[in-house]
Design an enzyme around this catalytic site. Sequence first.
Site, PDB file in Angstrom:
ATOM      1  N   GLU A   1      -5.873  -9.572   3.228  1.00 23.11           N
ATOM      2  CA  GLU A   1      -4.986  -8.940   4.229  1.00 23.11           C
ATOM      3  C   GLU A   1      -4.890  -9.865   5.428  1.00 23.11           C
ATOM      4  O   GLU A   1      -5.898 -10.132   6.103  1.00 23.11           O
ATOM      5  CB  GLU A   1      -5.525  -7.568   4.666  1.00 23.11           C
ATOM      6  CG  GLU A   1      -5.344  -6.491   3.628  1.00 23.11           C
ATOM      7  CD  GLU A   1      -5.689  -5.094   4.146  1.00 23.11           C
ATOM      8  OE1 GLU A   1      -5.429  -4.798   5.333  1.00 23.11           O
ATOM      9  OE2 GLU A   1      -6.229  -4.314   3.343  1.00 23.11           O
TER      10      GLU A   1
ATOM     11  N   ASN B   1     -12.066  -1.029  -0.511  1.00 19.85           N
ATOM     12  CA  ASN B   1     -11.365  -1.636   0.614  1.00 19.85           C
ATOM     13  C   ASN B   1     -12.127  -1.420   1.913  1.00 19.85           C
ATOM     14  O   ASN B   1     -12.549  -0.299   2.205  1.00 19.85           O
ATOM     15  CB  ASN B   1      -9.979  -0.978   0.760  1.00 19.85           C
ATOM     16  CG  ASN B   1      -9.219  -1.494   1.973  1.00 19.85           C
ATOM     17  OD1 ASN B   1      -8.794  -2.659   1.996  1.00 19.85           O
ATOM     18  ND2 ASN B   1      -9.060  -0.660   2.993  1.00 19.85           N
ATOM     19  N   GLU B   2     -12.313  -2.471   2.663  1.00 26.42           N
ATOM     20  CA  GLU B   2     -12.912  -2.421   4.014  1.00 26.42           C
ATOM     21  C   GLU B   2     -14.054  -1.404   4.093  1.00 26.42           C
ATOM     22  O   GLU B   2     -14.063  -0.535   4.968  1.00 26.42           O
ATOM     23  CB  GLU B   2     -11.832  -2.121   5.059  1.00 26.42           C
ATOM     24  CG  GLU B   2     -10.817  -3.233   5.183  1.00 26.42           C
ATOM     25  CD  GLU B   2      -9.838  -3.082   6.349  1.00 26.42           C
ATOM     26  OE1 GLU B   2      -9.774  -1.994   6.961  1.00 26.42           O
ATOM     27  OE2 GLU B   2      -9.148  -4.071   6.651  1.00 26.42           O
TER      28      GLU B   2
ATOM     29  N   ASN C   1      -6.574   1.214   3.092  1.00 21.24           N
ATOM     30  CA  ASN C   1      -7.325   2.429   3.431  1.00 21.24           C
ATOM     31  C   ASN C   1      -6.967   3.576   2.489  1.00 21.24           C
ATOM     32  O   ASN C   1      -7.796   4.432   2.192  1.00 21.24           O
ATOM     33  CB  ASN C   1      -7.046   2.849   4.873  1.00 21.24           C
ATOM     34  CG  ASN C   1      -7.583   1.833   5.873  1.00 21.24           C
ATOM     35  OD1 ASN C   1      -8.436   1.027   5.552  1.00 21.24           O
ATOM     36  ND2 ASN C   1      -7.074   1.866   7.088  1.00 21.24           N
TER      37      ASN C   1
ATOM     38  N   GLN D   1       1.844  -6.481   5.052  1.00 19.63           N
ATOM     39  CA  GLN D   1       2.125  -6.124   3.675  1.00 19.63           C
ATOM     40  C   GLN D   1       3.468  -6.729   3.276  1.00 19.63           C
ATOM     41  O   GLN D   1       3.899  -7.672   3.933  1.00 19.63           O
ATOM     42  CB  GLN D   1       2.094  -4.608   3.558  1.00 19.63           C
ATOM     43  CG  GLN D   1       0.695  -4.048   3.939  1.00 19.63           C
ATOM     44  CD  GLN D   1       0.543  -2.559   3.657  1.00 19.63           C
ATOM     45  OE1 GLN D   1       1.357  -1.947   2.998  1.00 19.63           O
ATOM     46  NE2 GLN D   1      -0.521  -1.969   4.182  1.00 19.63           N
TER      47      GLN D   1
ATOM     48  N   TYR E   1      -5.899  -9.413  11.340  1.00 17.51           N
ATOM     49  CA  TYR E   1      -4.546  -9.205  11.880  1.00 17.51           C
ATOM     50  C   TYR E   1      -4.480  -9.820  13.270  1.00 17.51           C
ATOM     51  O   TYR E   1      -5.493  -9.886  13.971  1.00 17.51           O
ATOM     52  CB  TYR E   1      -4.233  -7.711  11.929  1.00 17.51           C
ATOM     53  CG  TYR E   1      -4.055  -7.113  10.544  1.00 17.51           C
ATOM     54  CD1 TYR E   1      -2.862  -7.259   9.853  1.00 17.51           C
ATOM     55  CD2 TYR E   1      -5.103  -6.441   9.920  1.00 17.51           C
ATOM     56  CE1 TYR E   1      -2.711  -6.734   8.576  1.00 17.51           C
ATOM     57  CE2 TYR E   1      -4.951  -5.905   8.645  1.00 17.51           C
ATOM     58  CZ  TYR E   1      -3.753  -6.058   7.974  1.00 17.51           C
ATOM     59  OH  TYR E   1      -3.599  -5.547   6.708  1.00 17.51           O
TER      60      TYR E   1
ATOM     61  N   GLU F   1       0.842  -1.196   0.000  1.00 18.15           N
ATOM     62  CA  GLU F   1       0.000   0.000   0.000  1.00 18.15           C
ATOM     63  C   GLU F   1       0.877   1.246   0.000  1.00 18.15           C
ATOM     64  O   GLU F   1       1.987   1.247   0.542  1.00 18.15           O
ATOM     65  CB  GLU F   1      -0.863  -0.051   1.280  1.00 18.15           C
ATOM     66  CG  GLU F   1      -1.723   1.170   1.504  1.00 18.15           C
ATOM     67  CD  GLU F   1      -2.761   0.969   2.619  1.00 18.15           C
ATOM     68  OE1 GLU F   1      -2.721  -0.071   3.311  1.00 18.15           O
ATOM     69  OE2 GLU F   1      -3.604   1.854   2.790  1.00 18.15           O
TER      70      GLU F   1
HETATM   71  O1  AHR Z   1      -2.592  -3.004   6.118  1.00 16.90           O
HETATM   72  C1  AHR Z   1      -2.849  -1.887   6.903  1.00 16.90           C
HETATM   73  C2  AHR Z   1      -4.325  -1.482   6.874  1.00 16.90           C
HETATM   74  O2  AHR Z   1      -5.086  -2.457   7.536  1.00 16.90           O
HETATM   75  C3  AHR Z   1      -4.959  -1.377   5.516  1.00 16.90           C
HETATM   76  O3  AHR Z   1      -4.768  -0.144   4.932  1.00 16.90           O
HETATM   77  C4  AHR Z   1      -6.410  -1.582   5.820  1.00 16.90           C
HETATM   78  O4  AHR Z   1      -7.102  -2.151   4.738  1.00 16.90           O
HETATM   79  C5  AHR Z   1      -6.413  -2.459   7.056  1.00 16.90           C
HETATM   80  O5  AHR Z   1      -7.247  -1.956   8.035  1.00 16.90           O
END
Ligand code: AHR
Length: 501
Positions: free
Chosen positions: A291, A171-172, A71, A351, A243, A26
């Site tokens: 992600e 995205n999201e 984001n 990432q 995450y 990103e």
């Molecule tokens: O990878 C970091 C962020 O985590 C990304 O921009 C977003 O899509 C997610 O919340």
Amino acid sequence: MKARVSVHRDFRISTIDERLYSAFIEHMGRAIYSGIYEPGHPEADANGFRKDVLKFVQDLKIPAIRYPGGNFVSAYNWEDGIGPKDKRPVRLDLAWRSKETNQVGIDDFAIWAEQAGIEMMLAVNLGSRGLEEARNFLEYVNFPGGSAWSDLRREHGRQEPYGVKMWCLGNEMDGPWQIGHKVATEYGRLANETAKAFKGFDPTIEAVVCGSSNDRMPTYPEWEREVLEECYENVDYISLHKYFGNKSKDTLNYFGKIEETGRYIQTIGGVIDYVKSKKRAKNDVHICFDEWNVWYHIREEDGRRIKEWDWPEAPALLEENYNFEDALFVAGLLNEFIRRSDRVRIACIAQLVNVIAPIRAEKGGPAWRQTIYYPYQFASLYGRGDALNVAVDAPTYDCSVADDVSYLDVSAVHDREAGTLTLFVLNRHLTEKADLDVELTGFGTPALFEHISMEGYELTDTNGPDKPDHIVPGKGTGAGVEDDRLRGALAPLSYHVLRLN
Ligand code: AHR
């Protein structure tokens, strides 16, 4: 502890889509600027891309890469990143409160991706913008020539279209933090219209619609149902994000989160099936887990810093320093993806460089591989072929996120063409070695030709610029095949890649 495992060559889960080992990068922090791109760095090539970083990327054999956000994409003008670099505007990146210089845009990134041997997977801005800009972007990227946007691309030096097949529809979009956040039906309709337009342009395009930002969102899993009810027939994948971390310093509970992720995948699989039958649809929708990674070591600190800073350019952000425990976690999560590869066709480590990444690079300084680089690399290199169903009979434990979690974590991949069987094995017991006994059926008389292991480190050990190779994989010992059974003693808290032919 005793650990009995059975692997049968005919008990197939799926043929793994190699895009299970994809990545995400990103425009944020130092992922692009002073990550992959740093003109003036001693390792920079003529285009400003760092050769040292590129080499580490190439060694991962990454099939596809999601770009440019995240984001970031939800307030991004893709047109800012094309044409002569000195004419490109500096913009405020609203997602990360920083300045975007636009010195890297689609044509530049495409050069890097080609050098890296990676297929691009592009995300469009469905936050601050919509269908109109998305379709212009598609035309710029994929139309051969003879239209306004494609001719502009040609003017910018790229004659051939890029032929990008995978497109992420925003995205999201469920996240209240997202620029242009929408409610499910509103987003589902926009995604449907965008996917329809893209497929009208080229029916072979694959569209990825946004699922929930994670399985803790208050709208999960209703979001998925509502969104899919709007767009099911026109999309190919629904995205999952998650995450992980071990803030409570409870290693076994940390590993239990892999089990929890399995439930997440299973739940969304159920929602997909529900919508498919409700709509009497013929097409299948799969999961794109676009992600995933460990993100907790400096998350809170970054959250504070970002609120206070004054729109810096490419600031250090989310530069997690991964330890050995994280490497074991990542190995286990990849095992889960292999076991769930009938549902999960694409997955992207989030990432790739500097920002929550397996590769780190100092500005003006060295690049190095983090601990998590290696399990990701081995899965990518050796996890291609048929995922096999593995029966494991080993002691289990209960923790706050899951019950009955096996101390022994195994996945198996059979590459029929190459005639190899690879077992990815983790002994997650904190103190006991695992007496491994694997029954192999249908593989003839196999021999163990390679055994790689990561073991013997403190869970908190890390790599770094001053000790880039502190944690590296080594040659495993103590395993071998006898009477068609693979036997070995695996140390507590160890990771193994066992390759047979
Ligand atoms: O990878 C970091 C962020 O985590 C990304 O921009 C977003 O899509 C997610 O919340």
